[in-house]
Write a protein that holds these residues in place. Structure first.
Motif, PDB file in Angstrom:
ATOM      1  N   LEU A  31       0.821  -1.213   0.000  1.00 32.11           N
ATOM      2  CA  LEU A  31       0.000   0.000   0.000  1.00 32.11           C
ATOM      3  C   LEU A  31       0.856   1.265   0.000  1.00 32.11           C
ATOM      4  O   LEU A  31       0.462   2.295  -0.553  1.00 32.11           O
ATOM      5  N   TYR A  32       2.034   1.183   0.607  1.00 33.83           N
ATOM      6  CA  TYR A  32       2.913   2.350   0.761  1.00 33.83           C
ATOM      7  C   TYR A  32       4.033   2.373  -0.288  1.00 33.83           C
ATOM      8  O   TYR A  32       4.877   3.264  -0.272  1.00 33.83           O
ATOM      9  N   ALA A  33       4.043   1.439  -1.217  1.00 35.11           N
ATOM     10  CA  ALA A  33       5.179   1.264  -2.124  1.00 35.11           C
ATOM     11  C   ALA A  33       5.541   2.534  -2.886  1.00 35.11           C
ATOM     12  O   ALA A  33       6.722   2.921  -2.956  1.00 35.11           O
ATOM     13  N   ASP A  34       4.560   3.219  -3.460  1.00 34.29           N
ATOM     14  CA  ASP A  34       4.853   4.420  -4.255  1.00 34.29           C
ATOM     15  C   ASP A  34       5.458   5.525  -3.387  1.00 34.29           C
ATOM     16  O   ASP A  34       6.393   6.220  -3.817  1.00 34.29           O
ATOM     17  N   HIS A  35       4.931   5.701  -2.184  1.00 33.63           N
ATOM     18  CA  HIS A  35       5.457   6.728  -1.284  1.00 33.63           C
ATOM     19  C   HIS A  35       6.889   6.388  -0.859  1.00 33.63           C
ATOM     20  O   HIS A  35       7.756   7.271  -0.782  1.00 33.63           O
ATOM     21  N   TYR A  36       7.132   5.110  -0.580  1.00 33.72           N
ATOM     22  CA  TYR A  36       8.480   4.700  -0.168  1.00 33.72           C
ATOM     23  C   TYR A  36       9.482   4.932  -1.296  1.00 33.72           C
ATOM     24  O   TYR A  36      10.591   5.449  -1.050  1.00 33.72           O
ATOM     25  N   GLU A  37       9.116   4.577  -2.503  1.00 30.45           N
ATOM     26  CA  GLU A  37      10.025   4.786  -3.634  1.00 30.45           C
ATOM     27  C   GLU A  37      10.289   6.271  -3.864  1.00 30.45           C
ATOM     28  O   GLU A  37      11.406   6.670  -4.206  1.00 30.45           O
ATOM     29  N   ALA A  38       9.261   7.111  -3.645  1.00 32.48           N
ATOM     30  CA  ALA A  38       9.454   8.560  -3.778  1.00 32.48           C
ATOM     31  C   ALA A  38      10.407   9.073  -2.712  1.00 32.48           C
ATOM     32  O   ALA A  38      11.276   9.920  -2.973  1.00 32.48           O
ATOM     33  N   LEU A  39      10.268   8.567  -1.483  1.00 36.14           N
ATOM     34  CA  LEU A  39      11.168   8.958  -0.395  1.00 36.14           C
ATOM     35  C   LEU A  39      12.610   8.633  -0.740  1.00 36.14           C
ATOM     36  O   LEU A  39      13.513   9.465  -0.545  1.00 36.14           O
ATOM     37  N   MET A  40      12.832   7.434  -1.287  1.00 34.81           N
ATOM     38  CA  MET A  40      14.192   6.977  -1.536  1.00 34.81           C
ATOM     39  C   MET A  40      14.784   7.572  -2.814  1.00 34.81           C
ATOM     40  O   MET A  40      15.982   7.842  -2.881  1.00 34.81           O
ATOM     41  N   SER A  41      13.966   7.788  -3.846  1.00 37.18           N
ATOM     42  CA  SER A  41      14.486   8.249  -5.135  1.00 37.18           C
ATOM     43  C   SER A  41      14.577   9.769  -5.245  1.00 37.18           C
ATOM     44  O   SER A  41      15.338  10.292  -6.077  1.00 37.18           O
ATOM     45  N   SER A  42      13.816  10.494  -4.427  1.00 36.34           N
ATOM     46  CA  SER A  42      13.793  11.963  -4.519  1.00 36.34           C
ATOM     47  C   SER A  42      15.014  12.621  -3.912  1.00 36.34           C
ATOM     48  O   SER A  42      15.250  13.817  -4.109  1.00 36.34           O
ATOM     49  N   GLY A  43      15.782  11.859  -3.134  1.00 31.43           N
ATOM     50  CA  GLY A  43      16.914  12.438  -2.415  1.00 31.43           C
ATOM     51  C   GLY A  43      16.555  12.877  -1.011  1.00 31.43           C
ATOM     52  O   GLY A  43      17.434  13.281  -0.238  1.00 31.43           O
ATOM     53  N   LEU A  44      15.261  12.797  -0.656  1.00 29.46           N
ATOM     54  CA  LEU A  44      14.835  13.238   0.672  1.00 29.46           C
ATOM     55  C   LEU A  44      15.424  12.370   1.764  1.00 29.46           C
ATOM     56  O   LEU A  44      15.944  12.888   2.765  1.00 29.46           O
ATOM     57  N   TYR A  45      15.367  11.042   1.591  1.00 31.30           N
ATOM     58  CA  TYR A  45      15.915  10.144   2.619  1.00 31.30           C
ATOM     59  C   TYR A  45      17.396  10.431   2.834  1.00 31.30           C
ATOM     60  O   TYR A  45      17.857  10.592   3.967  1.00 31.30           O
ATOM     61  N   ASP A  46      18.171  10.499   1.767  1.00 35.15           N
ATOM     62  CA  ASP A  46      19.615  10.729   1.881  1.00 35.15           C
ATOM     63  C   ASP A  46      19.912  12.056   2.562  1.00 35.15           C
ATOM     64  O   ASP A  46      20.822  12.149   3.397  1.00 35.15           O
ATOM     65  N   ARG A  47      19.134  13.083   2.228  1.00 35.94           N
ATOM     66  CA  ARG A  47      19.384  14.394   2.820  1.00 35.94           C
ATOM     67  C   ARG A  47      19.071  14.402   4.307  1.00 35.94           C
ATOM     68  O   ARG A  47      19.845  14.925   5.118  1.00 35.94           O
ATOM     69  N   LEU A  48      17.938  13.802   4.697  1.00 38.01           N
ATOM     70  CA  LEU A  48      17.559  13.781   6.107  1.00 38.01           C
ATOM     71  C   LEU A  48      18.537  12.962   6.942  1.00 38.01           C
ATOM     72  O   LEU A  48      18.879  13.340   8.059  1.00 38.01           O
ATOM     73  N   VAL A  49      18.993  11.846   6.400  1.00 44.09           N
ATOM     74  CA  VAL A  49      19.972  11.025   7.120  1.00 44.09           C
ATOM     75  C   VAL A  49      21.292  11.769   7.229  1.00 44.09           C
ATOM     76  O   VAL A  49      21.941  11.763   8.293  1.00 44.09           O
ATOM     77  N   ARG A  50      21.708  12.420   6.159  1.00 44.78           N
ATOM     78  CA  ARG A  50      22.961  13.182   6.174  1.00 44.78           C
ATOM     79  C   ARG A  50      22.904  14.306   7.204  1.00 44.78           C
ATOM     80  O   ARG A  50      23.907  14.602   7.876  1.00 44.78           O
ATOM     81  N   GLU A  51      21.740  14.930   7.339  1.00 41.17           N
ATOM     82  CA  GLU A  51      21.566  16.021   8.303  1.00 41.17           C
ATOM     83  C   GLU A  51      21.204  15.516   9.696  1.00 41.17           C
ATOM     84  O   GLU A  51      20.937  16.318  10.585  1.00 41.17           O
ATOM     85  N   ARG A  52      21.191  14.210   9.879  1.00 41.72           N
ATOM     86  CA  ARG A  52      20.877  13.565  11.166  1.00 41.72           C
ATOM     87  C   ARG A  52      19.485  13.952  11.663  1.00 41.72           C
ATOM     88  O   ARG A  52      19.258  14.191  12.836  1.00 41.72           O
ATOM     89  N   ARG A  53      18.536  13.981  10.722  1.00 42.94           N
ATOM     90  CA  ARG A  53      17.148  14.274  11.073  1.00 42.94           C
ATOM     91  C   ARG A  53      16.256  13.038  10.984  1.00 42.94           C
ATOM     92  O   ARG A  53      15.116  13.069  11.432  1.00 42.94           O
ATOM     93  N   LEU A  54      16.765  11.955  10.400  1.00 40.81           N
ATOM     94  CA  LEU A  54      15.982  10.733  10.221  1.00 40.81           C
ATOM     95  C   LEU A  54      16.850   9.532  10.567  1.00 40.81           C
ATOM     96  O   LEU A  54      18.014   9.454  10.164  1.00 40.81           O
ATOM     97  N   LEU A  55      16.272   8.596  11.319  1.00 43.21           N
ATOM     98  CA  LEU A  55      16.987   7.379  11.693  1.00 43.21           C
ATOM     99  C   LEU A  55      17.272   6.547  10.437  1.00 43.21           C
ATOM    100  O   LEU A  55      16.353   6.208   9.691  1.00 43.21           O
ATOM    101  N   PRO A  56      18.536   6.186  10.192  1.00 45.99           N
ATOM    102  CA  PRO A  56      18.858   5.409   8.988  1.00 45.99           C
ATOM    103  C   PRO A  56      18.301   3.979   9.066  1.00 45.99           C
ATOM    104  O   PRO A  56      18.042   3.453  10.146  1.00 45.99           O
ATOM    105  N   HIS A  57      18.139   3.364   7.904  1.00 44.83           N
ATOM    106  CA  HIS A  57      17.726   1.961   7.847  1.00 44.83           C
ATOM    107  C   HIS A  57      18.463   1.282   6.703  1.00 44.83           C
ATOM    108  O   HIS A  57      19.069   1.938   5.849  1.00 44.83           O
ATOM    109  N   ALA A  58      18.391  -0.028   6.701  1.00 42.17           N
ATOM    110  CA  ALA A  58      18.936  -0.824   5.594  1.00 42.17           C
ATOM    111  C   ALA A  58      17.837  -1.723   5.065  1.00 42.17           C
ATOM    112  O   ALA A  58      17.052  -2.278   5.844  1.00 42.17           O
TER     113      ALA A  58
END
Length: 320
Positions: A31-58
């Motif tokens: 159900l969340y697949a499109d939103h998750y792919e947008a989070l990961m492909s838009s650069g938002l996840y990388d930016r938030l993790v780099r700025e220490r605003r979001l807990l990283p995951h693998a």
């Protein structure tokens, strides 16, 4: 082995947390697949993790807890310590509020938005407030207001205003109000002078009046969509909320422990001896973590943290 689904993770259809073999995982549902792919492909996840605003995951190849719904399995970075908003002092709650708004700003800049603004989605990691709910982001729907705006006001703005203006102990309202302090209650408890603050007037008092006015009534969504809320308007809302939070300051009242660090009865020699003993204990034991109970201003906590040991300082007196 059988997956143990976390009981606090049942409300979000996007996914949930579960444990297997002692490890914590997050299942992302289809159900969340499109939103998750947008989070990961838009650069938002990388930016938030780099700025220490979001807990990283693998992303991991682990068995799903509910395979019929599963899209991805994530392994979040483990936290050393979990705390709750009603346990935080004023400055912790304020920093958590600003971290939430910073995450929303970054999300809007990347074409996404936070669908949740719960204080329980923030944890402190290495002294930094970080968002821990990866599934809180969704693609930005055109022309719609921030869906988590009311929740942010209940979880952050209302308790911060009550702590700053009335009494710091009112943070305990978060203990009995799991979805934040009701805005009408906060408005009633705050003094009249708080109406002179533009931020509190708009986001708390008038917000509470609007809630009361439209309670139980259906509000047509079409009109809102026609008026539209642009990205610039959403960023303007973040700016306004940031100003309201920044302007809230808590002045500690006199208490039995507030001035202890300045007026204790230790002589300089005995204080130095206590610090030496603390260093000897830390070097001998080499603990993986330290809890300093009754830390006051954290003078001895820093002897541990400066050694790179994860250290938590506790004190019963918020003025400390």
């Amino acid at each position: 082995t059988k997956a143990d689904i976390h009981p606090a993770s049942f409300r979000d259809p996007s996914g949930f947390l579960f444990r297997r073999d002692g490890l914590l995982y997050r299942q992302v549902n289809r159900l969340y697949a499109d939103h998750y792919e947008a989070l990961m492909s838009s650069g938002l996840y990388d930016r938030l993790v780099r700025e220490r605003r979001l807990l990283p995951h693998a992303e991991v190849d682990a068995p799903a807890a509910r395979p019929e719904d599963a899209y991805k399995i994530l392994e979040p970075t483990a936290l050393d310590f979990v705390s709750y908003p009603y346990e935080w002092c004023f400055s912790e709650l304020k920093h958590a509020a600003l971290a939430t708004l910073a995450a929303q700003r970054r999300a809007v800049e990347h074409g996404m938005t936070l669908k949740d603004a719960s204080a329980y989605n923030i944890q402190f990691r290495g002294g930094q407030p970080q968002l821990i709910d990866t599934l809180s982001f969704e693609t930005l729907p055109g022309g719609e207001p921030w869906v988590a705006y009311q929740q942010f006001c209940r979880h952050f703005l209302a308790p911060l205003a009550l702590m700053a203006i009335r009494d710091a102990r009112l943070s305990q309202l978060l203990r009995s109000n799991i979805d934040g302090v009701p805005l009408d209650l906060a408005s009633w408890l705050l003094p009249r002078r708080s109406w002179l603050s533009p931020g509190l007037l708009v986001h708390l008092h008038l917000h509470a009046l609007a809630q009361r006015r439209f309670e139980g009534r259906k509000v047509a969504a079409a009109g809102s969509a026609r008026r539209g809320m642009s990205r610039q308007s959403l960023l303007g809302l973040v700016d306004s909320l940031e100003r309201a939070v920044y302007r809230l300051h808590w002045q500690p009242v006199r208490s039995g422990w507030a001035e202890y660090a300045r007026f204790h009865r230790y002589s300089e020699a005995s204080l130095a001896d206590k610090e030496r003993l603390t260093d000897e204990f830390l070097d001998r034991v080499r603990p993986q973590s330290v809890w300093d109970l009754g830390a006051n201003v954290g003078r001895f906590s820093r002897h541990a943290s400066q050694r790179g040991i994860p250290t938590i300082a506790f004190d019963i007196d918020p003025a400390a």
